[in-house]
Design a protein around this motif. Sequence first.
Motif, short mmCIF file in Angstrom:
data_model
loop_
_atom_site.label_atom_id
_atom_site.label_comp_id
_atom_site.label_asym_id
_atom_site.label_seq_id
_atom_site.Cartn_x
_atom_site.Cartn_y
_atom_site.Cartn_z
N LEU A 146 8.78 -6.08 -21.17
CA LEU A 146 8.74 -6.65 -19.82
C LEU A 146 9.07 -5.53 -18.85
CD1 LEU A 146 8.48 -9.32 -18.12
CD2 LEU A 146 10.98 -9.38 -18.15
N THR A 148 9.70 -4.00 -14.96
CA THR A 148 10.12 -4.28 -13.58
C THR A 148 10.24 -2.96 -12.85
OG1 THR A 148 12.52 -4.11 -13.95
CG2 THR A 148 11.49 -6.26 -14.38
N LEU A 158 15.53 -11.97 -11.80
CA LEU A 158 14.15 -12.45 -11.81
C LEU A 158 14.05 -13.91 -11.39
CD1 LEU A 158 12.75 -10.75 -15.03
CD2 LEU A 158 12.65 -9.97 -12.65
N LEU A 163 6.60 -13.68 -12.17
CA LEU A 163 6.37 -12.91 -13.41
C LEU A 163 4.89 -12.99 -13.76
CD1 LEU A 163 8.45 -13.01 -16.69
CD2 LEU A 163 6.00 -13.43 -16.78
N GLN A 165 1.89 -12.57 -16.49
CA GLN A 165 1.62 -12.54 -17.92
C GLN A 165 0.13 -12.75 -18.16
OE1 GLN A 165 0.64 -15.72 -18.80
NE2 GLN A 165 2.23 -17.20 -18.32
N LEU A 169 3.46 -16.55 -21.99
CA LEU A 169 4.63 -15.68 -22.06
C LEU A 169 4.91 -15.35 -23.53
CD1 LEU A 169 6.94 -14.37 -20.40
CD2 LEU A 169 8.28 -16.44 -20.86
N VAL A 187 11.61 -19.12 -12.52
CA VAL A 187 10.74 -17.94 -12.50
C VAL A 187 9.30 -18.44 -12.43
CG1 VAL A 187 9.99 -15.87 -13.72
CG2 VAL A 187 12.38 -16.60 -13.87
N GLN A 189 5.55 -18.18 -13.01
CA GLN A 189 4.69 -17.41 -13.89
C GLN A 189 3.24 -17.52 -13.43
OE1 GLN A 189 5.33 -17.68 -18.17
NE2 GLN A 189 7.34 -18.64 -17.83
N SER A 206 7.85 -8.84 -12.06
CA SER A 206 7.98 -8.47 -13.47
C SER A 206 6.62 -8.69 -14.13
CB SER A 206 9.07 -9.28 -14.17
OG SER A 206 8.81 -10.68 -14.08
N THR A 208 4.60 -8.66 -18.10
CA THR A 208 4.59 -8.48 -19.54
C THR A 208 3.50 -7.48 -19.93
OG1 THR A 208 3.03 -10.29 -19.97
CG2 THR A 208 5.39 -10.84 -19.92
#
Length: 365
Positions: A146, A148, A158, A163, A165, A169, A187, A189, A206, A208
Amino acid sequence: MHRLRTALALGATAALFLAACGGSDDDDAAGGSTPTGSRGSAVSAERCAQNEAAGRVTYVTGFQYQASASILDPIAARALGYFDDVCLDVEIQPGTGETAQNAQLVAAGTAQVSSIAGNGDVLVNVANGVDVKAVAMFGHVPVATLMTKPDITDLKQLEGTTLGQKGALPVTIEAMLRAKGVDLSKVKQVVVGYDPSVLVRGQVQSLTGYKSNEPLTLAAMGEEVTEWNPEDYGVPGSIATTIVNPAFLADHRTAVEDFLRAQLKAYAYCEDHAEECVADAAELSQAGYDTDHNVEVWRTETGLVDGSLPAGQVLGQIDEAPVRTEGDFLVQMRQIPAVPDLGEVVVPDLVPSLYSGGELVWPVP
C-alpha cells in the motif's frame, strides 16, 4: 515498520505489459540467448524417452511475459535450451493475470503447468473445487503493498480519505489495515487503473499495488512514496507458486521434475544475466514491452524471493506449514470456509529431490 522508497534509475512504464499471444513453436521460442548442449544432453536416454512420452507441456505464465519470478525463468529455460537438454517440448502461453483462469486451465488439462500468484490463490481455487496440485513456491512474503505520500505517518490517517484499488482490496492489505485499527468504513475505496500517478496527483491518498511494479514506476518519475507492507504487521503471504495437473503429475512425474529443474537452473542464470533474459521475454511480446522496467521488476522480485528463503530450504521448495499458515489466515479473513486437505494439494518432496547438498543437480545422473 514501513519503508520510504527513494528514486531509482528506472524506465517508466504502465503496470500492464500489454497483451501478447501464444502461438507456434517459432513464435514462443525466445531469442537472444544461445541454446546450450544438445537434445537430451542433461538426461539419460531412458529419462529422455520418459520425458518425451509426456508430449507437449503447455505452461501458462502468471501474467503475460513480465519479468517476474516463475515467469522469466521458464522463458529463459526455453531460450537457453535447458528444456531441450532434458527432452521436454515446452510451449509457453501468456496468462491474463486471472489466477482462477490459470487454475481452471491446469485442472482441465488444457495446460499442464502454470504459475499462480501465491499459495493463497491455490487454496481459494481448491476450496472452489478446482483440482490442482502445488509443487513449488518461490517467495515467502506478500507481494502486495500500500503506497502513500510521505506525509502519511500512521495508517489511521487514512480514515476520511480515498484509497485506490484495482477492483478489490487485497486481503493482505485489508488485514494490515485492520491490524492497525483502521475503520475501513471510513475509507472511501475507488477503482483506479494502472497509472500510479493518481497517488502523487492527489486523486487518491493511498494506492494498492505490487512491490515489483508501481513503486518502481513512481521512483522513475522522481516521486518518493511510503510503502506499507503487510509482512511488517505479521500478515503471511507468498510469491509465485507453481501448480500442475494432478493426472499429468501422476503419469509424467519426471517431466514435472525436469521442467522445474530447468526452470531453477534458468533462475540462477538470470540472476547474473538479467538484461539477456529480459530481452528473451521482450521478443515474445508483440509491442510496448518496457525492457528497463522489466529488468527492475526481475531484480526486485528475486530480491524478495532470495531475501525470504527460510534457512535450510532450497529455492522453490514448498512445505505444508507455510501453506497452512496462509490457509488459516484466509479462513480468518473469510476468504475460504476451511483449509483444504494439504496432503492432497501440496507436493513437498518434489523440489528437494532436485537438489543434492543444497546444489541443483544438473545434469541428471
